[in-house]
Scaffold this motif. Sequence first.
Motif, mmCIF file in Angstrom:
data_model
loop_
_atom_site.group_PDB
_atom_site.id
_atom_site.type_symbol
_atom_site.label_atom_id
_atom_site.label_comp_id
_atom_site.label_asym_id
_atom_site.label_seq_id
_atom_site.Cartn_x
_atom_site.Cartn_y
_atom_site.Cartn_z
ATOM 1 N N VAL A 19 0.836 -1.205 0.000
ATOM 2 C CA VAL A 19 0.000 0.000 0.000
ATOM 3 C C VAL A 19 0.869 1.252 0.000
ATOM 4 C CG1 VAL A 19 -1.650 1.334 1.387
ATOM 5 C CG2 VAL A 19 -2.037 -1.085 0.980
ATOM 6 N N THR A 20 1.919 1.274 0.829
ATOM 7 C CA THR A 20 2.782 2.458 0.846
ATOM 8 C C THR A 20 3.518 2.618 -0.479
ATOM 9 O OG1 THR A 20 4.538 1.205 1.961
ATOM 10 C CG2 THR A 20 3.081 2.537 3.353
ATOM 11 N N LEU A 21 3.943 1.521 -1.086
ATOM 12 C CA LEU A 21 4.564 1.615 -2.412
ATOM 13 C C LEU A 21 3.560 2.084 -3.464
ATOM 14 C CD1 LEU A 21 6.909 -1.503 -2.533
ATOM 15 C CD2 LEU A 21 7.573 0.901 -2.464
ATOM 16 N N ALA A 22 2.302 1.677 -3.324
ATOM 17 C CA ALA A 22 1.269 2.137 -4.259
ATOM 18 C C ALA A 22 1.063 3.646 -4.140
ATOM 19 C CB ALA A 22 -0.041 1.398 -4.003
ATOM 20 N N ALA A 27 1.998 9.097 -6.379
ATOM 21 C CA ALA A 27 2.634 10.414 -6.302
ATOM 22 C C ALA A 27 3.617 10.592 -7.454
ATOM 23 C CB ALA A 27 3.345 10.580 -4.963
ATOM 24 N N TYR A 28 4.347 9.534 -7.772
ATOM 25 C CA TYR A 28 5.296 9.590 -8.886
ATOM 26 C C TYR A 28 4.582 9.961 -10.186
ATOM 27 C CZ TYR A 28 8.234 7.891 -12.677
ATOM 28 O OH TYR A 28 8.942 7.795 -13.839
ATOM 29 N N TYR A 29 3.487 9.278 -10.467
ATOM 30 C CA TYR A 29 2.782 9.543 -11.727
ATOM 31 C C TYR A 29 2.102 10.911 -11.726
ATOM 32 C CZ TYR A 29 3.896 4.984 -13.470
ATOM 33 O OH TYR A 29 4.593 3.885 -13.913
ATOM 34 N N VAL A 30 1.624 11.368 -10.575
ATOM 35 C CA VAL A 30 1.040 12.710 -10.517
ATOM 36 C C VAL A 30 2.096 13.755 -10.848
ATOM 37 C CG1 VAL A 30 0.120 14.459 -8.931
ATOM 38 C CG2 VAL A 30 -0.859 12.164 -8.957
ATOM 39 N N PHE A 31 3.280 13.637 -10.268
ATOM 40 C CA PHE A 31 4.326 14.625 -10.512
ATOM 41 C C PHE A 31 5.006 14.428 -11.861
ATOM 42 C CE2 PHE A 31 3.875 15.085 -5.936
ATOM 43 C CZ PHE A 31 3.833 16.467 -5.831
ATOM 44 N N HIS A 32 5.069 13.206 -12.342
ATOM 45 C CA HIS A 32 5.734 12.929 -13.619
ATOM 46 C C HIS A 32 4.867 13.308 -14.814
ATOM 47 C CE1 HIS A 32 7.330 10.523 -16.971
ATOM 48 N NE2 HIS A 32 8.493 10.684 -16.361
ATOM 49 N N ASP A 33 3.574 13.077 -14.712
ATOM 50 C CA ASP A 33 2.698 13.238 -15.870
ATOM 51 C C ASP A 33 1.870 14.518 -15.864
ATOM 52 O OD1 ASP A 33 3.685 10.831 -16.703
ATOM 53 O OD2 ASP A 33 1.951 9.669 -16.052
ATOM 54 N N THR A 34 2.077 15.394 -14.891
ATOM 55 C CA THR A 34 1.345 16.656 -14.856
ATOM 56 C C THR A 34 2.333 17.808 -14.683
ATOM 57 O OG1 THR A 34 1.063 16.667 -12.452
ATOM 58 C CG2 THR A 34 -0.639 15.541 -13.736
ATOM 59 N N ALA A 35 1.815 19.013 -14.828
ATOM 60 C CA ALA A 35 2.670 20.199 -14.675
ATOM 61 C C ALA A 35 2.915 20.553 -13.210
ATOM 62 C CB ALA A 35 2.017 21.382 -15.382
ATOM 63 N N ILE A 36 2.239 19.866 -12.283
ATOM 64 C CA ILE A 36 2.398 20.169 -10.854
ATOM 65 C C ILE A 36 3.869 20.080 -10.448
ATOM 66 C CG2 ILE A 36 1.906 19.359 -8.511
ATOM 67 C CD1 ILE A 36 -0.816 18.448 -9.537
ATOM 68 N N GLY A 37 4.518 19.006 -10.847
ATOM 69 C CA GLY A 37 5.915 18.800 -10.477
ATOM 70 C C GLY A 37 6.884 19.061 -11.619
ATOM 71 N N GLY A 38 6.446 19.762 -12.650
ATOM 72 C CA GLY A 38 7.340 20.061 -13.756
ATOM 73 C C GLY A 38 7.465 18.937 -14.765
ATOM 74 N N GLY A 39 6.600 17.954 -14.673
ATOM 75 C CA GLY A 39 6.681 16.830 -15.609
ATOM 76 C C GLY A 39 7.936 16.012 -15.379
ATOM 77 N N LYS A 132 20.872 20.710 -2.302
ATOM 78 C CA LYS A 132 22.168 20.210 -2.782
ATOM 79 C C LYS A 132 22.242 20.193 -4.305
ATOM 80 C CE LYS A 132 23.108 15.736 -2.963
ATOM 81 N NZ LYS A 132 23.489 15.438 -4.314
ATOM 82 N N ASP A 133 21.207 19.641 -4.947
ATOM 83 C CA ASP A 133 21.244 19.480 -6.399
ATOM 84 C C ASP A 133 20.676 20.669 -7.164
ATOM 85 O OD1 ASP A 133 22.433 17.046 -6.132
ATOM 86 O OD2 ASP A 133 20.624 15.882 -6.505
ATOM 87 N N GLY A 134 19.877 21.492 -6.523
ATOM 88 C CA GLY A 134 19.283 22.631 -7.202
ATOM 89 C C GLY A 134 18.005 22.289 -7.951
ATOM 90 N N PHE A 135 17.553 21.064 -7.880
ATOM 91 C CA PHE A 135 16.291 20.661 -8.510
ATOM 92 C C PHE A 135 15.779 19.379 -7.876
ATOM 93 C CE2 PHE A 135 19.218 17.979 -10.740
ATOM 94 C CZ PHE A 135 18.502 16.864 -11.118
ATOM 95 N N VAL A 136 14.508 19.107 -8.110
ATOM 96 C CA VAL A 136 13.923 17.832 -7.723
ATOM 97 C C VAL A 136 13.277 17.222 -8.952
ATOM 98 C CG1 VAL A 136 13.552 18.279 -5.282
ATOM 99 C CG2 VAL A 136 11.827 18.981 -6.911
ATOM 100 N N ASN A 137 13.336 15.932 -9.010
ATOM 101 C CA ASN A 137 12.870 15.188 -10.163
ATOM 102 C C ASN A 137 11.856 14.151 -9.694
ATOM 103 O OD1 ASN A 137 12.816 13.159 -12.232
ATOM 104 N ND2 ASN A 137 14.673 14.100 -13.067
ATOM 105 N N PRO A 138 10.823 13.870 -10.481
ATOM 106 C CA PRO A 138 9.862 12.840 -10.069
ATOM 107 C C PRO A 138 10.489 11.466 -9.852
ATOM 108 C CG PRO A 138 8.969 14.126 -11.879
ATOM 109 C CD PRO A 138 10.397 14.547 -11.710
ATOM 110 N N GLU A 139 11.656 11.223 -10.428
ATOM 111 C CA GLU A 139 12.326 9.931 -10.225
ATOM 112 C C GLU A 139 12.643 9.677 -8.756
ATOM 113 O OE1 GLU A 139 12.771 7.606 -12.588
ATOM 114 O OE2 GLU A 139 11.682 8.975 -13.890
#
Length: 176
Positions: A19-22, A27-39, A132-139
């Motif tokens: 369930v926690t992995l789900a 969350a991964y797909y929401v941020f990866h596939d929408t503009a919320i998290g920059g795609g 540290k990295d200056g960005f966040v990525n959905p990965e």
Amino acid sequence: AALIGALSLRTRGVYFIMVTLAFSQMAYYVFHDTAIGGGSDGIYLAARPTLPLVANLGNARTFYYLTLALLALAFGALAAIKRSRFGHALAGIRVNETRMRAAGFSTYAYKLAAFTIAGALAGVAGLLWAIKDGFVNPELLAWHQSGAVLLMLILGGMGSLRGAVLGALAFLVLKE
């Protein structure tokens, strides 16, 4: 963390992990596939934050010492929690949840509080990663990050604060 924990803690064992992995994958797909998290590109910081009158976090040495201080603060806070009544109740729940429930402890509330504390610490780690990295990525929300944390705990030993830190160090050394 409190919302996800409130839903996830209704399950146990492998089901809890699933369930926690789900939730993580959602969350991964929401941020990866929408503009919320920059795609798939993620979100970039326009400038590194500063602590007014204290430090510029863009300086690697300053950032290192801030991270080390936060590690010491988190370690100390978790050690204090572990020695408290709350920590002893969590240890009892880990050993025999049914017995703790029979003794009058609200095991769900204790587990939810622990889940929320863990989520808060993960949030601080995410903030430090972004600085540290200056960005966040959905990965960063993908399942392999959860697997890496699990490996760190396995390497260091479950239930030990020193083991968690040593496991993280061992994992990073082996990874590099």
